[in-house]
Design a protein around this motif. Sequence first.
Motif, mmCIF file in Angstrom:
data_model
loop_
_atom_site.group_PDB
_atom_site.id
_atom_site.type_symbol
_atom_site.label_atom_id
_atom_site.label_comp_id
_atom_site.label_asym_id
_atom_site.label_seq_id
_atom_site.Cartn_x
_atom_site.Cartn_y
_atom_site.Cartn_z
ATOM 1 N N GLN A 16 0.808 -1.212 0.000
ATOM 2 C CA GLN A 16 0.000 0.000 0.000
ATOM 3 C C GLN A 16 0.848 1.274 0.000
ATOM 4 O OE1 GLN A 16 -1.857 0.951 4.065
ATOM 5 N NE2 GLN A 16 -1.192 -1.163 4.347
ATOM 6 N N ASN A 17 0.197 2.355 -0.419
ATOM 7 C CA ASN A 17 0.723 3.717 -0.274
ATOM 8 C C ASN A 17 1.952 4.006 -1.138
ATOM 9 O OD1 ASN A 17 -0.028 6.134 0.880
ATOM 10 N ND2 ASN A 17 1.402 5.946 2.580
ATOM 11 N N LYS A 18 2.104 3.264 -2.233
ATOM 12 C CA LYS A 18 3.196 3.550 -3.163
ATOM 13 C C LYS A 18 2.728 4.566 -4.205
ATOM 14 C CE LYS A 18 5.317 -1.030 -2.688
ATOM 15 N NZ LYS A 18 5.716 -2.283 -3.398
ATOM 16 N N THR A 19 3.678 5.163 -4.901
ATOM 17 C CA THR A 19 3.365 6.129 -5.955
ATOM 18 C C THR A 19 3.669 5.517 -7.312
ATOM 19 O OG1 THR A 19 3.819 8.010 -4.505
ATOM 20 C CG2 THR A 19 3.873 8.418 -6.881
ATOM 21 N N THR A 36 -0.557 13.936 -8.153
ATOM 22 C CA THR A 36 -1.116 12.590 -8.033
ATOM 23 C C THR A 36 -2.398 12.658 -7.222
ATOM 24 O OG1 THR A 36 0.129 12.077 -6.019
ATOM 25 C CG2 THR A 36 1.153 11.481 -8.128
ATOM 26 N N TYR A 37 -3.156 11.577 -7.253
ATOM 27 C CA TYR A 37 -4.348 11.483 -6.406
ATOM 28 C C TYR A 37 -4.338 10.120 -5.708
ATOM 29 C CZ TYR A 37 -6.485 8.431 -9.947
ATOM 30 O OH TYR A 37 -6.756 7.405 -10.814
ATOM 31 N N PRO A 38 -4.933 10.015 -4.522
ATOM 32 C CA PRO A 38 -4.920 8.749 -3.790
ATOM 33 C C PRO A 38 -6.097 7.862 -4.170
ATOM 34 C CG PRO A 38 -5.872 10.451 -2.410
ATOM 35 C CD PRO A 38 -5.493 11.123 -3.710
ATOM 36 N N VAL A 39 -5.906 6.569 -4.089
ATOM 37 C CA VAL A 39 -6.974 5.590 -4.243
ATOM 38 C C VAL A 39 -7.061 4.792 -2.946
ATOM 39 C CG1 VAL A 39 -7.719 3.492 -5.447
ATOM 40 C CG2 VAL A 39 -6.781 5.416 -6.739
ATOM 41 N N SER A 40 -8.263 4.728 -2.379
ATOM 42 C CA SER A 40 -8.471 4.051 -1.100
ATOM 43 C C SER A 40 -9.108 2.686 -1.295
ATOM 44 C CB SER A 40 -9.356 4.904 -0.183
ATOM 45 O OG SER A 40 -8.723 6.128 0.115
#
Length: 497
Positions: A16-19, A36-40
């Motif tokens: 998780q939490n990689k770019t 960038t934008y996050p995906v949950s």
Amino acid sequence: MEATTNTFLSWLEKEQNKTYENFINGEWKSSLSGETYPVSCPGKNNIVLGHFPYSTEEDVNLAVEAAHQAFQSWSQVPGPDRAAILLKFADLLQDHLEELAFILSAEQGKVLAEARGEVGRAIKETRNVAGDAIRIEGTTLPSEKSNVTAAVKHQPIGVVAAIAPWNFPVVTPIRKIVPALAYGCTVVYKPASETPWTSIKIMELLYKAGVPNGVVNLVSGSGSKVGNPLTNHPLVKGVSFTGSTGVGTRLNEMAARRLVKTQLELGGKNPAVVLDYEDVNVVAKEIVGAAFACSGQRCTSISRVIVLKEKAEELVSAIKEQMNALKVGPSWEPTSTIGPLVNKDQLETTLNYIKIGKDEGATLELGGEVLSEGEMGEGNYVVPALFTNVTPEMKIAKEEIFGPVLSVLEVESFEDALEVANDVEYGLAASIFTNNLSLANRFVEAVESGMVHVNHGTASQAHVPFGGVKQSGYGAYSIGKTNKEFYTNVKVSYFQY
């Protein structure tokens, strides 16, 4: 990777939490926006799965130009050589099936068994379509003149824009990318903003299979910043889109201004007509399976049961029994049969339709509750809903909900059932359950639907054309020989000697 809860969560904690970056011309590149934008995770909203490029029109231009340049050489690669690369890609999908299923399950929410099934379906479709690369048949026609030969051949159209939805983030892009490559086209692919992680792995495997630089490109981002510029780009010669009817219609308008081909797979409001049966439980199992796979977030989901009044009570009872056996839970739990909805917006949309159904006077027979206790409160979980006393004019009987909501409508006759089945703007899939072969044939002929199933849920097969009519689709069906209508242009030649 063994499919246990601890294995999955341990894997997720590491990954998780990689770019991630776009894939353009064989290289991973950050968006020129620098954003960038996050995906949950839909099962645990507090887990950020990764950060993905918030791309711009400039990124789209780079990708399209790379695809256009690559087309000059890729279109000249012999069909058997293209097929060999695609078959190697299928083998790599098989080798990485479990990893892809984990990624898919984490970002989309479907349970692991369904995720594995989706990857397996993508493998089947890839192997089937790979053979099309060596089956691009033309024709030679009898000539009006003895010294002239007339022939028809099919040539690849060029750069294809592939735009995929979030509900099937493995099989849908592969259903677009693989036939494009088989027919000699190149691709710029935009994944859904909600589910871009699986696309990263797909690009890695395509590259590993030997797809040359620029032949397939990935650009992540929003529809307005990526999808629209991609559709409008002068070097894009075809747009393959799967998603909502509203978005598909707008993209089709853009493409039509340039006389560009489109292949659109859109929404559905799919009926299951029930006339008679030998075993009501068999019918109920088929309906419930087709209604709630992918948590009802499936364009071919059965969302309306149209049943003769004398059969309604018995059928509803059997459907409730099947629904009570479903278990809503995290996608990584082996006992879960239905996972969370993809995000909070989808959950709110589903809950709003459940409220509308009750306000319109339908009876909520079962389900419809949000699960908010314990770890369930960390995700987007809702119990599948069953409505009875639904009438054809109600919104829950007319509009695509794209969630786990099933409506039962009672009718007096086969003719009434057919009329109700056709009384929506969609025409994707339909089912009929009957032992009367004559009525089954009449239904197959008269129902306004691209795909029809007799005594069977709405599951399609990996080698059979897939598509809809009315507001459910436009252009050539995907899968099978119909793909040639979209990915190639016809060229006619005359030789005088």
